[in-house]
Design an enzyme around this catalytic site. Structure first.
Site, PDB file in Angstrom:
ATOM      1  N   LYS A   1       3.893  -3.222   1.500  1.00 30.36           N
ATOM      2  CA  LYS A   1       4.423  -1.911   1.875  1.00 30.36           C
ATOM      3  C   LYS A   1       4.231  -1.675   3.367  1.00 30.36           C
ATOM      4  CE  LYS A   1       2.010   1.686   2.009  1.00 30.36           C
ATOM      5  NZ  LYS A   1       1.092   2.822   1.744  1.00 30.36           N
ATOM      6  N   SER A   2       3.049  -2.021   3.879  1.00 32.30           N
ATOM      7  CA  SER A   2       2.747  -1.776   5.289  1.00 32.30           C
ATOM      8  C   SER A   2       3.701  -2.535   6.194  1.00 32.30           C
ATOM      9  CB  SER A   2       1.299  -2.179   5.592  1.00 32.30           C
ATOM     10  OG  SER A   2       0.390  -1.405   4.843  1.00 32.30           O
TER      11      SER A   2
ATOM     12  N   GLY B   1       2.342   8.329   3.432  1.00 33.35           N
ATOM     13  CA  GLY B   1       1.750   8.563   4.740  1.00 33.35           C
ATOM     14  C   GLY B   1       2.516   7.888   5.856  1.00 33.35           C
TER      15      GLY B   1
ATOM     16  N   ARG C   1      -2.448  16.383   3.444  1.00 31.48           N
ATOM     17  CA  ARG C   1      -2.789  15.164   4.180  1.00 31.48           C
ATOM     18  C   ARG C   1      -2.835  15.452   5.684  1.00 31.48           C
ATOM     19  NH1 ARG C   1      -0.483   9.585   1.886  1.00 31.48           N
ATOM     20  NH2 ARG C   1      -2.444   8.970   2.899  1.00 31.48           N
TER      21      ARG C   1
ATOM     22  N   SER D   1      -9.474   1.662   8.814  1.00 29.34           N
ATOM     23  CA  SER D   1      -8.341   0.752   8.577  1.00 29.34           C
ATOM     24  C   SER D   1      -7.775   0.187   9.876  1.00 29.34           C
ATOM     25  CB  SER D   1      -7.236   1.473   7.783  1.00 29.34           C
ATOM     26  OG  SER D   1      -7.735   1.957   6.558  1.00 29.34           O
TER      27      SER D   1
ATOM     28  N   GLU E   1      -8.180   1.085   1.319  1.00 33.60           N
ATOM     29  CA  GLU E   1      -7.234   1.067   0.202  1.00 33.60           C
ATOM     30  C   GLU E   1      -7.742   0.241  -0.968  1.00 33.60           C
ATOM     31  OE1 GLU E   1      -5.797  -2.306   2.957  1.00 33.60           O
ATOM     32  OE2 GLU E   1      -6.768  -0.349   3.143  1.00 33.60           O
TER      33      GLU E   1
ATOM     34  N   ARG F   1     -10.194  10.604  -2.846  1.00 33.28           N
ATOM     35  CA  ARG F   1     -10.476   9.455  -3.705  1.00 33.28           C
ATOM     36  C   ARG F   1     -11.958   9.329  -4.047  1.00 33.28           C
ATOM     37  NH1 ARG F   1      -6.281   4.954  -1.161  1.00 33.28           N
ATOM     38  NH2 ARG F   1      -4.459   5.632  -2.366  1.00 33.28           N
TER      39      ARG F   1
ATOM     40  N   ARG G   1      -3.401   4.122  -6.572  1.00 26.73           N
ATOM     41  CA  ARG G   1      -4.587   3.265  -6.623  1.00 26.73           C
ATOM     42  C   ARG G   1      -5.619   3.784  -7.622  1.00 26.73           C
ATOM     43  NH1 ARG G   1      -3.160  -0.557  -3.184  1.00 26.73           N
ATOM     44  NH2 ARG G   1      -2.218   0.021  -1.175  1.00 26.73           N
TER      45      ARG G   1
ATOM     46  N   LYS H   1       4.775   4.008  -6.711  1.00 23.18           N
ATOM     47  CA  LYS H   1       4.677   4.300  -5.278  1.00 23.18           C
ATOM     48  C   LYS H   1       4.675   3.018  -4.463  1.00 23.18           C
ATOM     49  CE  LYS H   1       1.916   7.181  -2.122  1.00 23.18           C
ATOM     50  NZ  LYS H   1       1.708   6.299  -0.964  1.00 23.18           N
TER      51      LYS H   1
END
Length: 446
Positions: free
Chosen positions: A23-24, A100, A128, A200, A315, A348, A389, A414
């Site tokens: 995805k990234s 995001g 967010r 990250s 993640e 989370r 997740r 997602k």
């Protein structure tokens, strides 16, 4: 809300799995391709097709860019062509959903257009963090109405650029979002991070690497400072790697069952956190074997808890927490460096603590993470909080704990379409499972 009975197994899992594209990488490639349209058309192969990437495609189409998936080769829409121009219609509106990358990568692109573009998203997306990005754009001369979703970017055809200071301790995406468009700014862009440690950080390294691949000059030689020189972004072909973070739940099946799971297409060199994933799996007692184009993990008969800093790979925290809860009874795991997860799709840390404890586990929140003591757990409802997740973490727990019912398993779309079918196929002992390939009953219009 409906629940999904998570399959359980008392025997080792043996399977070969192919996960879809990153995805990234997909969403970065889409943004760079959109910014490169003055230079020509770009192509993307191996693209992930999921809710997050489809939201990005729709967002760029809303800015006037043409994104096409000819699907003439049976690729199920994973081969994309990007062309056209950044020319949104008056009154353009962008749906960020809960993505995001759309929320933080597209506003700088919209600032380069000549229209006012309004951004909104899912209710949870409104919580967010976004202020550091919007404040940074304002400091660069961009007119923005609003301080959070919904907000509007009033494009004036160009962005001055220059130097901007932001606090990216809440998300590395604030830095990546600015850098991706920086070469298109008149003066280029220098981003200086002024807060605590950036979470990250490897995702920023991915952004820098892909910018360089697109012919952009980037200087990241100084800590917490990135300089992007002004200039054209090249139209080119992008080949997307498999999503290694989405492979982790399947590899976790080998860890907790003592089985063997092979993931095909595993890159030998990657801008994703491949080395960190291998280190994590090894620390959980598994044997890891990497070939030229695959990774094979063989789980041990039992494993102890771990003490690990997940700041760079937050993640992975839900999957790691699930594996920690299923370690040898009484063993303690400490997951550190992940305070920023409180600002993800959901909080989370609170969610993982609540759900593990609900099923009889023992999980405590700390200032920057979790302390998990493995103990006998029981079945029950595992809430997903509309977080993909969290849903896959519930599936991991259910693999060893009979009677787990995962709420809203569909949220996995997602980033990982067809997850329930793939999970069931894996447990059935099927091999060469193709994540993202058509299955009976799949919604092809997703």
């Amino acid at each position: 809300m409906s629940t999904w009975p998570a399959p359980s197994t008392a025997t080792p899992v043996h399977a070969t799995v192919t996960v879809p594209g990153s995805k990234s990488q997909t969403n970065r490639a889409l943004v760079l391709a959109a910014l490169a349209v003055p230079q020509g058309s770009s192509t993307i192969s191996g693209a992930l097709r999921s809710r997050d990437t489809d939201l990005m495609i729709s967002a760029l189409q809303g800015l006037g860019v043409v994104v096409e998936a000819p699907d003439t080769d049976g690729s199920d829409g994973t081969e994309l062509t990007v062309s056209g121009a950044l020319a949104p219609k008056a009154g353009a509106r962008i749906d960020c959903g809960l993505a995001g990358t759309v929320l933080r990568f597209v506003p700088p692109v919209a600032a380069l257009t000549t229209e006012t573009v309004t951004f909104d998203g899912d209710e949870q997306a409104r919580a967010r963090p976004i202020a550091p990005l919007l404040d940074g754009l304002r400091a660069l001369g961009v007119a923005i109405d609003g301080d959070g979703l919904p907000f509007s970017v009033r494009g004036q055809g160009s962005v001055r650029g220059g130097t901007v200071e932001i606090d990216a301790s809440g998300s590395s995406q604030f830095v990546s979002g600015l850098l991706l468009s920086g070469a298109a700014f008149t003066e280029g862009l220098t981003v200086v991070h002024t807060g605590g440690a950036v979470p990250s950080a490897p995702h920023i390294a991915m952004t820098v690497s892909m910018l360089r691949d697109a012919g952009v000059e980037v200087d990241d030689s100084a800590a917490d400072r990135w300089r992007v020189a002004p200039g054209p972004i090249a139209a080119r072909h992008w080949a997307v790697e498999p999503d290694l973070s989405n492979a982790v739940p399947f590899l976790a099946a080998a860890v907790i069952s003592g089985g063997t799971v092979r993931v095909t297409g595993w890159p030998t060199v990657s801008t994703q956190p491949a080395a960190t994933i291998l280190s994590l799996l090894t620390s959980l007692g598994s044997e890891v074997r990497q070939g030229n184009s695959h990774l094979e993990v063989q789980g041990a008969t039992s494993y102890d808890g771990i003490d690990v800093d997940l700041r760079d790979v937050g993640e992975l925290a839900p999957s790691v927490a699930a594996m920690a809860a299923l370690a040898s009874p009484g063993s303690v795991s400490r997951l550190r460096g992940i305070a920023h997860l409180r600002g993800h799709e959901t909080d989370r840390l609170a969610a993982l603590s609540a759900e593990l404890n609900r099923l009889g586990g023992q999980c405590e929140e700390t200032d920057d993470g979790l302390v998990i003591t493995a103990r006998q757990m029981h079945g029950g409802v595992w809430r997903s909080y509309a977080d993909h997740r969290m849903a896959t973490a519930g599936a991991i727990v259910g693999l060893r704990v009979p009677g787990v019912e995962v709420e809203d398993i569909g949220t996995t779309a997602k980033t990982l379409p067809d997850f329930p079918q793939l999970w069931a196929d894996m447990l059935a002992g099927q091999t060469d499972l193709q994540a993202g390939a058509p299955h009976a009953g799949r919604n092809q219009g997703r």
